[in-house]
Design a protein around this motif. Sequence first.
Motif, PDB file in Angstrom:
ATOM      1  N   LEU A 196       0.827  -1.207   0.000  1.00 56.22           N
ATOM      2  CA  LEU A 196       0.000   0.000   0.000  1.00 56.22           C
ATOM      3  C   LEU A 196       0.864   1.260   0.000  1.00 56.22           C
ATOM      4  N   LYS A 197       1.919   1.246   0.785  1.00 61.68           N
ATOM      5  CA  LYS A 197       2.828   2.396   0.812  1.00 61.68           C
ATOM      6  C   LYS A 197       3.467   2.615  -0.555  1.00 61.68           C
ATOM      7  N   ASN A 198       3.851   1.537  -1.214  1.00 61.41           N
ATOM      8  CA  ASN A 198       4.409   1.660  -2.566  1.00 61.41           C
ATOM      9  C   ASN A 198       3.394   2.233  -3.541  1.00 61.41           C
ATOM     10  N   HIS A 199       2.140   1.828  -3.409  1.00 60.09           N
ATOM     11  CA  HIS A 199       1.108   2.373  -4.290  1.00 60.09           C
ATOM     12  C   HIS A 199       0.948   3.878  -4.089  1.00 60.09           C
ATOM     13  N   LEU A 200       1.106   4.323  -2.858  1.00 61.52           N
ATOM     14  CA  LEU A 200       0.992   5.752  -2.565  1.00 61.52           C
ATOM     15  C   LEU A 200       2.216   6.537  -3.023  1.00 61.52           C
ATOM     16  N   VAL A 201       3.399   5.993  -2.754  1.00 61.46           N
ATOM     17  CA  VAL A 201       4.637   6.739  -2.993  1.00 61.46           C
ATOM     18  C   VAL A 201       5.150   6.565  -4.417  1.00 61.46           C
ATOM     19  N   LYS A 202       5.197   5.322  -4.891  1.00 61.97           N
ATOM     20  CA  LYS A 202       5.857   5.042  -6.169  1.00 61.97           C
ATOM     21  C   LYS A 202       4.906   5.042  -7.359  1.00 61.97           C
ATOM     22  N   ASP A 203       3.623   5.126  -7.096  1.00 62.97           N
ATOM     23  CA  ASP A 203       2.648   5.171  -8.192  1.00 62.97           C
ATOM     24  C   ASP A 203       1.904   6.503  -8.159  1.00 62.97           C
ATOM     25  N   PHE A 204       1.026   6.677  -7.195  1.00 63.94           N
ATOM     26  CA  PHE A 204       0.210   7.886  -7.108  1.00 63.94           C
ATOM     27  C   PHE A 204       1.067   9.151  -7.033  1.00 63.94           C
ATOM     28  N   SER A 205       1.978   9.210  -6.085  1.00 63.88           N
ATOM     29  CA  SER A 205       2.789  10.410  -5.897  1.00 63.88           C
ATOM     30  C   SER A 205       3.772  10.630  -7.036  1.00 63.88           C
ATOM     31  N   GLN A 206       4.440   9.567  -7.448  1.00 62.96           N
ATOM     32  CA  GLN A 206       5.486   9.711  -8.462  1.00 62.96           C
ATOM     33  C   GLN A 206       4.939  10.236  -9.776  1.00 62.96           C
ATOM     34  N   TYR A 207       3.834   9.661 -10.242  1.00 63.32           N
ATOM     35  CA  TYR A 207       3.305  10.053 -11.549  1.00 63.32           C
ATOM     36  C   TYR A 207       2.603  11.409 -11.516  1.00 63.32           C
ATOM     37  N   LEU A 208       2.156  11.833 -10.330  1.00 61.02           N
ATOM     38  CA  LEU A 208       1.490  13.132 -10.224  1.00 61.02           C
ATOM     39  C   LEU A 208       2.411  14.209  -9.650  1.00 61.02           C
ATOM     40  N   ASP A 209       3.704  13.879  -9.504  1.00 59.91           N
ATOM     41  CA  ASP A 209       4.712  14.845  -9.035  1.00 59.91           C
ATOM     42  C   ASP A 209       4.346  15.455  -7.684  1.00 59.91           C
ATOM     43  N   LEU A 210       3.935  14.601  -6.749  1.00 61.68           N
ATOM     44  CA  LEU A 210       3.538  15.077  -5.424  1.00 61.68           C
ATOM     45  C   LEU A 210       4.672  14.995  -4.407  1.00 61.68           C
ATOM     46  N   ASN A 211       5.728  14.268  -4.744  1.00 58.24           N
ATOM     47  CA  ASN A 211       6.941  14.219  -3.920  1.00 58.24           C
ATOM     48  C   ASN A 211       6.699  13.696  -2.507  1.00 58.24           C
ATOM     49  N   PHE A 212       5.885  12.650  -2.376  1.00 58.31           N
ATOM     50  CA  PHE A 212       5.774  11.992  -1.079  1.00 58.31           C
ATOM     51  C   PHE A 212       7.128  11.368  -0.729  1.00 58.31           C
ATOM     52  N   ASN A 213       7.509  11.484   0.525  1.00 60.32           N
ATOM     53  CA  ASN A 213       8.792  10.962   0.990  1.00 60.32           C
ATOM     54  C   ASN A 213       8.596   9.584   1.610  1.00 60.32           C
ATOM     55  N   GLY A 214       9.087   8.561   0.938  1.00 57.25           N
ATOM     56  CA  GLY A 214       8.920   7.203   1.427  1.00 57.25           C
ATOM     57  C   GLY A 214       9.600   6.938   2.751  1.00 57.25           C
ATOM     58  N   GLU A 215      10.573   7.775   3.120  1.00 55.60           N
ATOM     59  CA  GLU A 215      11.286   7.583   4.383  1.00 55.60           C
ATOM     60  C   GLU A 215      10.472   8.064   5.578  1.00 55.60           C
ATOM     61  N   THR A 216       9.588   9.018   5.363  1.00 62.22           N
ATOM     62  CA  THR A 216       8.872   9.624   6.490  1.00 62.22           C
ATOM     63  C   THR A 216       7.379   9.288   6.523  1.00 62.22           C
ATOM     64  N   ILE A 217       6.853   8.762   5.441  1.00 68.25           N
ATOM     65  CA  ILE A 217       5.434   8.406   5.421  1.00 68.25           C
ATOM     66  C   ILE A 217       5.218   7.107   6.195  1.00 68.25           C
ATOM     67  N   GLN A 218       4.228   7.126   7.065  1.00 64.73           N
ATOM     68  CA  GLN A 218       3.886   5.960   7.876  1.00 64.73           C
ATOM     69  C   GLN A 218       2.496   5.466   7.480  1.00 64.73           C
ATOM     70  N   VAL A 219       2.409   4.199   7.103  1.00 64.95           N
ATOM     71  CA  VAL A 219       1.142   3.599   6.682  1.00 64.95           C
ATOM     72  C   VAL A 219       0.863   2.383   7.558  1.00 64.95           C
ATOM     73  N   GLN A 220      -0.330   2.342   8.152  1.00 63.72           N
ATOM     74  CA  GLN A 220      -0.711   1.203   8.981  1.00 63.72           C
ATOM     75  C   GLN A 220      -2.134   0.770   8.649  1.00 63.72           C
ATOM     76  N   LEU A 221      -2.324  -0.526   8.452  1.00 59.13           N
ATOM     77  CA  LEU A 221      -3.674  -1.052   8.277  1.00 59.13           C
ATOM     78  C   LEU A 221      -4.406  -1.002   9.612  1.00 59.13           C
ATOM     79  N   THR A 222      -5.652  -0.550   9.577  1.00 61.79           N
ATOM     80  CA  THR A 222      -6.456  -0.499  10.799  1.00 61.79           C
ATOM     81  C   THR A 222      -7.650  -1.446  10.739  1.00 61.79           C
ATOM     82  N   ALA A 223      -8.002  -1.914   9.535  1.00 58.74           N
ATOM     83  CA  ALA A 223      -9.101  -2.872   9.377  1.00 58.74           C
ATOM     84  C   ALA A 223      -8.968  -3.538   8.019  1.00 58.74           C
ATOM     85  N   ILE A 224      -9.495  -4.770   7.937  1.00 61.55           N
ATOM     86  CA  ILE A 224      -9.457  -5.506   6.672  1.00 61.55           C
ATOM     87  C   ILE A 224     -10.640  -6.460   6.644  1.00 61.55           C
TER      88      ILE A 224
END
Length: 248
Positions: A167-195
């Motif tokens: 999920l973090k890769n989808h946010l950082v390396k797909d969504f952010s990368q292609y839209l030039d949003l510059n999310f920082n993979g080192e500082t972004i914290q992603v946690q599942l809370t329900a499934i």
Amino acid sequence: MIKISVYQVTPFLAEGCLLPNVKINNGTDWLREAVNIMYNRSKERLKVAGVVVNLFHNHDENSGVTISRYPLIQFQKTLTDFFVVGINEGSIALEELFAGMQKVIQISDNLHISVKKNFESDLPASETKKVYVYKVTNWLPFSNESYKKYTKMETLSEKISFLEYVLKNHLVKDFSQYLDLNFNGETIQVQLTAIDSFTRSCVPVKVNKYTHDFQPFTVSFSANLLLPKHICLGNGKVYGFGLVEPAP
């Protein structure tokens, strides 16, 4: 900031007819086909207007090769409604496509549609100090290889960590990368809370190579990110898989 335009599409069917292919590709296959019919009717006009027409099909006009990018035109649905969503250049493309269209548009003898703009806005998408919680509906996280890895994992902690990583890769390396949003993979914290479930299998609905046959997840996650509604993550984004919204 990203620009998002959302158009609600309402189908009108001839008596006794049903929407086609509602059990594949998230039930939006018919919607993409309808918009592509409209696009083909208006292709030359769109080119004259300067629209990047490959946004409608994500293929190179000359070679036919698939263009690898975050889809800027997406076909989404909720429990009761269907939407066409344009992001950045996709917003401009849809505005031009729907300009001057009649209130009710004939797609075929059996199908007419109406198109209504729900909203258009520049919305923030950024890393924040505050943690937000989101729900992702019908998320398709796996490639064939990652699916094999997941099914071999024995513990829930392994599976949770792996899904958070994807999920973090989808946010950082797909969504952010292609839209030039510059999310920082080192500082972004992603946690599942329900499934909804940890057990997954392949669903035998393959019609062609573009039909997605993995059973999707619905999850909630927390992240130090401010994300807009009507974006999608994971595989099958163009069909509205992985639709993100604030968690209730």
